[in-house]
Motif scaffolding. Structure first.
Motif, PDB file in Angstrom:
ATOM      1  N   ALA A 295      -3.919   1.746   8.069  1.00 49.57           N
ATOM      2  CA  ALA A 295      -4.542   1.872   9.406  1.00 49.57           C
ATOM      3  C   ALA A 295      -4.841   3.189   9.772  1.00 49.57           C
ATOM      4  O   ALA A 295      -5.877   3.586  10.454  1.00 49.57           O
ATOM      5  CB  ALA A 295      -3.830   0.772  10.329  1.00 49.57           C
ATOM      6  N   VAL A 296      -3.930   3.986   9.832  1.00 50.26           N
ATOM      7  CA  VAL A 296      -3.937   5.373  10.142  1.00 50.26           C
ATOM      8  C   VAL A 296      -5.028   5.949   9.349  1.00 50.26           C
ATOM      9  O   VAL A 296      -5.921   7.075   9.767  1.00 50.26           O
ATOM     10  CB  VAL A 296      -2.465   6.077   9.905  1.00 50.26           C
ATOM     11  CG1 VAL A 296      -2.759   7.468   9.942  1.00 50.26           C
ATOM     12  CG2 VAL A 296      -1.664   5.446  10.985  1.00 50.26           C
ATOM     13  N   LEU A 297      -4.809   5.796   7.968  1.00 50.41           N
ATOM     14  CA  LEU A 297      -6.009   6.395   7.144  1.00 50.41           C
ATOM     15  C   LEU A 297      -7.300   5.835   7.459  1.00 50.41           C
ATOM     16  O   LEU A 297      -8.331   6.644   7.280  1.00 50.41           O
ATOM     17  CB  LEU A 297      -5.782   5.968   5.524  1.00 50.41           C
ATOM     18  CG  LEU A 297      -4.371   6.718   5.180  1.00 50.41           C
ATOM     19  CD1 LEU A 297      -4.201   6.185   3.619  1.00 50.41           C
ATOM     20  CD2 LEU A 297      -4.566   8.185   4.973  1.00 50.41           C
ATOM     21  N   MET A 298      -7.637   4.643   7.744  1.00 50.56           N
ATOM     22  CA  MET A 298      -8.795   4.252   8.326  1.00 50.56           C
ATOM     23  C   MET A 298      -9.238   4.972   9.494  1.00 50.56           C
ATOM     24  O   MET A 298     -10.420   5.168   9.581  1.00 50.56           O
ATOM     25  CB  MET A 298      -8.752   2.595   8.612  1.00 50.56           C
ATOM     26  CG  MET A 298      -8.826   1.871   7.048  1.00 50.56           C
ATOM     27  SD  MET A 298      -8.527   0.289   7.568  1.00 50.56           S
ATOM     28  CE  MET A 298     -10.139  -0.167   8.622  1.00 50.56           C
ATOM     29  N   LEU A 299      -8.413   5.131  10.314  1.00 48.57           N
ATOM     30  CA  LEU A 299      -8.804   6.164  11.584  1.00 48.57           C
ATOM     31  C   LEU A 299      -9.385   7.420  11.107  1.00 48.57           C
ATOM     32  O   LEU A 299     -10.175   8.007  11.727  1.00 48.57           O
ATOM     33  CB  LEU A 299      -7.683   6.142  12.497  1.00 48.57           C
ATOM     34  CG  LEU A 299      -7.225   4.929  13.301  1.00 48.57           C
ATOM     35  CD1 LEU A 299      -6.287   4.968  14.066  1.00 48.57           C
ATOM     36  CD2 LEU A 299      -8.297   4.548  14.132  1.00 48.57           C
ATOM     37  N   CYS A 300      -8.439   7.987  10.085  1.00 51.21           N
ATOM     38  CA  CYS A 300      -9.063   9.272   9.683  1.00 51.21           C
ATOM     39  C   CYS A 300     -10.498   8.962   9.082  1.00 51.21           C
ATOM     40  O   CYS A 300     -11.271  10.303   9.237  1.00 51.21           O
ATOM     41  CB  CYS A 300      -8.006   9.774   8.704  1.00 51.21           C
ATOM     42  SG  CYS A 300      -6.661  10.161   9.526  1.00 51.21           S
TER      43      CYS A 300
END
Length: 82
Positions: free
Chosen positions: A14-19
């Motif tokens: 999820a954090v990587l998708m935000l990036c």
């Protein structure tokens, strides 16, 4: 223990998708944006697989399989048109 690892993996994705969403909005080139959207689609498929493991719902694997097969067919069709 298993649920904790799955939760951490889903959180990391999820954090990587935000990036990657930042890259979609502020990408310097159009190709960067296309690659970021493709990576987000791949991560969504991975999250669906992880969630189906987390929830013990094996029927969601069929959804992931159909998404992957559709991508492969689309990609190979696009290569033929080049």
């Amino acid at each position: 223990m298993e649920k904790t690892i799955l939760t951490i993996a889903i959180g990391v994705l999820a954090v990587l998708m935000l990036c990657l969403m930042y890259r979609v909005v502020k990408g310097p080139r159009f190709t960067d944006r296309i690659l970021a959207v493709n990576a987000i689609n791949t991560m969504i498929t991975a999250i669906i697989c992880l969630l189906s493991c987390y929830l013990d719902a094996s029927n969601n694997f069929h959804i992931c399989g159909s998404i992957v097969i559709r991508r492969v067919v689309t990609y190979s069709t696009n290569l033929m048109n080049i």
